[in-house]
Design a protein around this motif. Structure first.
Motif, PDB file in Angstrom:
ATOM      1  N   UNK A 182      40.519  34.184 -19.275  1.00  0.00           N
ATOM      2  CA  UNK A 182      39.625  33.643 -18.255  1.00  0.00           C
ATOM      3  C   UNK A 182      40.407  33.173 -17.035  1.00  0.00           C
ATOM      4  N   UNK A 183      41.528  32.472 -17.265  1.00  0.00           N
ATOM      5  CA  UNK A 183      42.362  31.985 -16.161  1.00  0.00           C
ATOM      6  C   UNK A 183      42.980  33.160 -15.408  1.00  0.00           C
ATOM      7  N   UNK A 184      43.584  34.061 -16.150  1.00  0.00           N
ATOM      8  CA  UNK A 184      44.333  35.161 -15.525  1.00  0.00           C
ATOM      9  C   UNK A 184      43.452  36.091 -14.699  1.00  0.00           C
ATOM     10  N   UNK A 185      42.265  36.410 -15.224  1.00  0.00           N
ATOM     11  CA  UNK A 185      41.404  37.377 -14.547  1.00  0.00           C
ATOM     12  C   UNK A 185      40.233  36.726 -13.821  1.00  0.00           C
ATOM     13  N   UNK A 186      40.183  35.379 -13.816  1.00  0.00           N
ATOM     14  CA  UNK A 186      39.124  34.642 -13.138  1.00  0.00           C
ATOM     15  C   UNK A 186      37.748  35.137 -13.583  1.00  0.00           C
ATOM     16  N   UNK A 187      37.570  35.211 -14.897  1.00  0.00           N
ATOM     17  CA  UNK A 187      36.327  35.704 -15.485  1.00  0.00           C
ATOM     18  C   UNK A 187      35.731  34.665 -16.431  1.00  0.00           C
ATOM     19  N   UNK A 188      34.426  34.770 -16.610  1.00  0.00           N
ATOM     20  CA  UNK A 188      33.763  34.051 -17.689  1.00  0.00           C
ATOM     21  C   UNK A 188      33.952  34.905 -18.937  1.00  0.00           C
ATOM     22  N   UNK A 189      34.432  34.287 -20.009  1.00  0.00           N
ATOM     23  CA  UNK A 189      34.654  35.010 -21.259  1.00  0.00           C
ATOM     24  C   UNK A 189      33.621  34.540 -22.280  1.00  0.00           C
ATOM     25  N   UNK A 204      47.919  24.134 -16.335  1.00  0.00           N
ATOM     26  CA  UNK A 204      48.970  24.873 -15.633  1.00  0.00           C
ATOM     27  C   UNK A 204      48.472  25.378 -14.281  1.00  0.00           C
ATOM     28  N   UNK A 205      47.460  24.701 -13.757  1.00  0.00           N
ATOM     29  CA  UNK A 205      46.930  25.066 -12.448  1.00  0.00           C
ATOM     30  C   UNK A 205      45.800  26.072 -12.480  1.00  0.00           C
ATOM     31  N   UNK A 206      45.348  26.449 -13.667  1.00  0.00           N
ATOM     32  CA  UNK A 206      44.271  27.428 -13.775  1.00  0.00           C
ATOM     33  C   UNK A 206      43.002  26.810 -14.324  1.00  0.00           C
ATOM     34  N   UNK A 207      41.893  27.397 -13.942  1.00  0.00           N
ATOM     35  CA  UNK A 207      40.597  26.955 -14.449  1.00  0.00           C
ATOM     36  C   UNK A 207      40.010  28.058 -15.308  1.00  0.00           C
ATOM     37  N   UNK A 208      39.286  27.653 -16.361  1.00  0.00           N
ATOM     38  CA  UNK A 208      38.683  28.635 -17.251  1.00  0.00           C
ATOM     39  C   UNK A 208      37.208  28.320 -17.448  1.00  0.00           C
ATOM     40  N   UNK A 209      36.480  29.343 -17.912  1.00  0.00           N
ATOM     41  CA  UNK A 209      35.079  29.169 -18.281  1.00  0.00           C
ATOM     42  C   UNK A 209      34.777  30.110 -19.436  1.00  0.00           C
ATOM     43  N   UNK A 210      34.205  29.530 -20.489  1.00  0.00           N
ATOM     44  CA  UNK A 210      33.851  30.288 -21.683  1.00  0.00           C
ATOM     45  C   UNK A 210      32.390  30.049 -22.026  1.00  0.00           C
TER      46      UNK A 210
END
Length: 88
Positions: free
Chosen positions: A20-27, A75-81
């Motif tokens: 999610x962080x790497x590809x800026x996607x909702x997983x 680590x500076x990234x945002x995620x969404x699941x």
């Protein structure tokens, strides 16, 4: 775009957060049989600096419960699941 994973352990949740962080996607993460939402949240907390969630009311057709979980990976990234727990 939404990528889909199945989570049977902490490694699967950590992989979904990383994706999610790497590809800026909702997983969308379907929890394996025997894995409940609270266990999955424990795994999220192990891989994130902070997180929050809300209930998405589930899927009326299948009876599955769905939660929207988002946060900071530390680590500076945002995620969404979207965590999906099968109907009991």
């Amino acid at each position: 775009m939404t990528t889909k994973f199945i989570a049977s352990d902490a490694h699967d949740i950590h992989h979904a957060i990383h994706h999610s962080v790497r590809y800026d996607e909702i997983v969308t993460v379907t929890l394996a049989i025997g894995v409940d939402f609270n266990t999955a949240l424990t795994w999220v907390s192990q891989r994130s600096e902070s997180y929050d969630y809300s209930d998405r009311n589930g899927d009326e057709e299948t009876g599955a419960s769905i939660w929207d979980v988002w946060g900071d990976d530390g680590q500076g990234g945002e995620f969404r699941l979207f965590l999906v727990e099968a109907a009991k």
